[in-house]
Design a protein around this motif. Sequence first.
Motif, PDB file in Angstrom:
ATOM      1  N   HIS A  58      37.032  40.910  24.584  1.00 56.57           N
ATOM      2  CA  HIS A  58      38.423  41.281  24.379  1.00 56.57           C
ATOM      3  C   HIS A  58      39.251  40.052  24.011  1.00 56.57           C
ATOM      4  O   HIS A  58      38.890  38.924  24.330  1.00 56.57           O
ATOM      5  N   TYR A  59      40.383  40.287  23.359  1.00 54.94           N
ATOM      6  CA  TYR A  59      41.344  39.230  23.066  1.00 54.94           C
ATOM      7  C   TYR A  59      42.222  39.037  24.299  1.00 54.94           C
ATOM      8  O   TYR A  59      42.797  39.989  24.827  1.00 54.94           O
ATOM      9  N   VAL A  60      42.325  37.766  24.735  1.00 54.17           N
ATOM     10  CA  VAL A  60      43.088  37.410  25.926  1.00 54.17           C
ATOM     11  C   VAL A  60      43.880  36.141  25.611  1.00 54.17           C
ATOM     12  O   VAL A  60      43.447  35.328  24.792  1.00 54.17           O
ATOM     13  N   ARG A  61      45.002  35.948  26.262  1.00 50.50           N
ATOM     14  CA  ARG A  61      45.786  34.717  26.066  1.00 50.50           C
ATOM     15  C   ARG A  61      44.915  33.500  26.393  1.00 50.50           C
ATOM     16  O   ARG A  61      44.296  33.438  27.443  1.00 50.50           O
ATOM     17  N   LYS A  62      44.903  32.558  25.463  1.00 52.78           N
ATOM     18  CA  LYS A  62      44.026  31.392  25.564  1.00 52.78           C
ATOM     19  C   LYS A  62      44.225  30.615  26.871  1.00 52.78           C
ATOM     20  O   LYS A  62      43.264  30.208  27.511  1.00 52.78           O
ATOM     21  N   GLU A  63      45.479  30.430  27.289  1.00 50.70           N
ATOM     22  CA  GLU A  63      45.757  29.641  28.491  1.00 50.70           C
ATOM     23  C   GLU A  63      45.273  30.326  29.775  1.00 50.70           C
ATOM     24  O   GLU A  63      45.094  29.681  30.800  1.00 50.70           O
ATOM     25  N   LYS A  64      45.031  31.612  29.720  1.00 54.16           N
ATOM     26  CA  LYS A  64      44.572  32.351  30.908  1.00 54.16           C
ATOM     27  C   LYS A  64      43.047  32.334  31.063  1.00 54.16           C
ATOM     28  O   LYS A  64      42.538  32.584  32.147  1.00 54.16           O
ATOM     29  N   ILE A  65      42.323  32.028  29.984  1.00 53.24           N
ATOM     30  CA  ILE A  65      40.862  32.073  30.034  1.00 53.24           C
ATOM     31  C   ILE A  65      40.292  31.040  31.005  1.00 53.24           C
ATOM     32  O   ILE A  65      39.491  31.373  31.875  1.00 53.24           O
ATOM     33  N   ALA A  66      40.714  29.775  30.873  1.00 53.46           N
ATOM     34  CA  ALA A  66      40.199  28.713  31.752  1.00 53.46           C
ATOM     35  C   ALA A  66      40.577  28.978  33.208  1.00 53.46           C
ATOM     36  O   ALA A  66      39.754  28.823  34.110  1.00 53.46           O
ATOM     37  N   GLU A  67      41.816  29.406  33.418  1.00 53.48           N
ATOM     38  CA  GLU A  67      42.267  29.708  34.779  1.00 53.48           C
ATOM     39  C   GLU A  67      41.401  30.786  35.411  1.00 53.48           C
ATOM     40  O   GLU A  67      40.973  30.666  36.564  1.00 53.48           O
ATOM     41  N   SER A  68      41.111  31.827  34.666  1.00 49.42           N
ATOM     42  CA  SER A  68      40.290  32.916  35.182  1.00 49.42           C
ATOM     43  C   SER A  68      38.866  32.455  35.463  1.00 49.42           C
ATOM     44  O   SER A  68      38.285  32.809  36.495  1.00 49.42           O
ATOM     45  N   ALA A  69      38.312  31.657  34.553  1.00 55.63           N
ATOM     46  CA  ALA A  69      36.937  31.187  34.728  1.00 55.63           C
ATOM     47  C   ALA A  69      36.802  30.299  35.959  1.00 55.63           C
ATOM     48  O   ALA A  69      35.809  30.368  36.684  1.00 55.63           O
ATOM     49  N   VAL A  70      37.815  29.467  36.216  1.00 58.02           N
ATOM     50  CA  VAL A  70      37.753  28.531  37.351  1.00 58.02           C
ATOM     51  C   VAL A  70      38.174  29.193  38.657  1.00 58.02           C
ATOM     52  O   VAL A  70      37.497  29.068  39.674  1.00 58.02           O
ATOM     53  N   MET A  71      39.284  29.899  38.624  1.00 50.57           N
ATOM     54  CA  MET A  71      39.855  30.464  39.851  1.00 50.57           C
ATOM     55  C   MET A  71      39.363  31.875  40.169  1.00 50.57           C
ATOM     56  O   MET A  71      39.546  32.357  41.274  1.00 50.57           O
ATOM     57  N   GLY A  72      38.799  32.549  39.178  1.00 55.98           N
ATOM     58  CA  GLY A  72      38.330  33.910  39.403  1.00 55.98           C
ATOM     59  C   GLY A  72      39.420  34.956  39.315  1.00 55.98           C
ATOM     60  O   GLY A  72      39.214  36.106  39.695  1.00 55.98           O
ATOM     61  N   THR A  73      40.590  34.554  38.808  1.00 56.19           N
ATOM     62  CA  THR A  73      41.683  35.512  38.672  1.00 56.19           C
ATOM     63  C   THR A  73      41.387  36.475  37.521  1.00 56.19           C
ATOM     64  O   THR A  73      40.570  36.192  36.655  1.00 56.19           O
ATOM     65  N   HIS A  74      42.055  37.594  37.517  1.00 60.15           N
ATOM     66  CA  HIS A  74      41.870  38.584  36.462  1.00 60.15           C
ATOM     67  C   HIS A  74      42.813  38.284  35.297  1.00 60.15           C
ATOM     68  O   HIS A  74      43.908  37.773  35.484  1.00 60.15           O
ATOM     69  N   VAL A  75      42.359  38.612  34.102  1.00 59.34           N
ATOM     70  CA  VAL A  75      43.177  38.495  32.900  1.00 59.34           C
ATOM     71  C   VAL A  75      43.423  39.892  32.356  1.00 59.34           C
ATOM     72  O   VAL A  75      42.691  40.822  32.667  1.00 59.34           O
ATOM     73  N   THR A  77      41.815  44.998  32.397  1.00 60.89           N
ATOM     74  CA  THR A  77      41.941  43.878  33.312  1.00 60.89           C
ATOM     75  C   THR A  77      40.566  43.537  33.863  1.00 60.89           C
ATOM     76  O   THR A  77      39.834  44.425  34.299  1.00 60.89           O
ATOM     77  N   PHE A  78      40.220  42.228  33.849  1.00 59.32           N
ATOM     78  CA  PHE A  78      38.901  41.800  34.290  1.00 59.32           C
ATOM     79  C   PHE A  78      38.897  40.292  34.510  1.00 59.32           C
ATOM     80  O   PHE A  78      39.737  39.579  33.973  1.00 59.32           O
ATOM     81  N   PRO A  79      37.930  39.755  35.292  1.00 60.27           N
ATOM     82  CA  PRO A  79      37.785  38.309  35.402  1.00 60.27           C
ATOM     83  C   PRO A  79      36.920  37.802  34.243  1.00 60.27           C
ATOM     84  O   PRO A  79      36.019  38.495  33.787  1.00 60.27           O
ATOM     85  N   VAL A  80      37.212  36.605  33.754  1.00 59.11           N
ATOM     86  CA  VAL A  80      36.410  36.020  32.677  1.00 59.11           C
ATOM     87  C   VAL A  80      35.112  35.508  33.281  1.00 59.11           C
ATOM     88  O   VAL A  80      35.127  34.677  34.181  1.00 59.11           O
ATOM     89  N   THR A  81      33.983  36.028  32.803  1.00 59.01           N
ATOM     90  CA  THR A  81      32.685  35.612  33.335  1.00 59.01           C
ATOM     91  C   THR A  81      31.729  35.138  32.256  1.00 59.01           C
ATOM     92  O   THR A  81      30.722  34.529  32.559  1.00 59.01           O
ATOM     93  N   LYS A  82      32.027  35.451  30.993  1.00 62.82           N
ATOM     94  CA  LYS A  82      31.120  35.088  29.906  1.00 62.82           C
ATOM     95  C   LYS A  82      31.901  34.538  28.728  1.00 62.82           C
ATOM     96  O   LYS A  82      33.064  34.865  28.527  1.00 62.82           O
ATOM     97  N   THR A  83      31.217  33.743  27.922  1.00 61.76           N
ATOM     98  CA  THR A  83      31.795  33.212  26.696  1.00 61.76           C
ATOM     99  C   THR A  83      31.178  33.939  25.519  1.00 61.76           C
ATOM    100  O   THR A  83      29.956  34.024  25.427  1.00 61.76           O
ATOM    101  N   PRO A  84      32.015  34.459  24.615  1.00 61.85           N
ATOM    102  CA  PRO A  84      31.444  35.157  23.462  1.00 61.85           C
ATOM    103  C   PRO A  84      30.766  34.196  22.502  1.00 61.85           C
ATOM    104  O   PRO A  84      31.171  33.051  22.357  1.00 61.85           O
ATOM    105  N   LYS A  85      29.715  34.662  21.890  1.00 66.56           N
ATOM    106  CA  LYS A  85      29.010  33.897  20.872  1.00 66.56           C
ATOM    107  C   LYS A  85      29.434  34.438  19.512  1.00 66.56           C
ATOM    108  O   LYS A  85      29.870  35.573  19.413  1.00 66.56           O
ATOM    109  N   PRO A  86      29.312  33.638  18.456  1.00 65.67           N
ATOM    110  CA  PRO A  86      29.660  34.148  17.125  1.00 65.67           C
ATOM    111  C   PRO A  86      28.895  35.439  16.824  1.00 65.67           C
ATOM    112  O   PRO A  86      27.699  35.537  17.080  1.00 65.67           O
TER     113      PRO A  86
END
Length: 72
Positions: A22-39, A46-55
């Motif tokens: 999904h498209y998510v605000r860039k500044e929220k991705i790192a915060e979610s990955a580190v803190m476990g917050t939902h984006v 709404t979900f926590p960032v757990t994976k990085t998309p590949k091309p």
Amino acid sequence: MSTQILERPETQDTDTGPEMFHYVRKEKIAESAVMGTHVVALCGETFPVTKTPKPGSPVCPQCKEIYQAMKA
């Protein structure tokens, strides 16, 4: 002494469709990955960032449509 076999029931995730990113605000991705917050994605999911998309990874059609409309 007896041995008992316990069968594990098959479990499936509730989301049976293909995994999409999904498209998510860039500044929220790192915060979610580190803190476990939902984006919140552009489509509203709404979900926590757990994976990085590949091309070439599949993208949520709703997010893609909203993003294209924002760029225009």
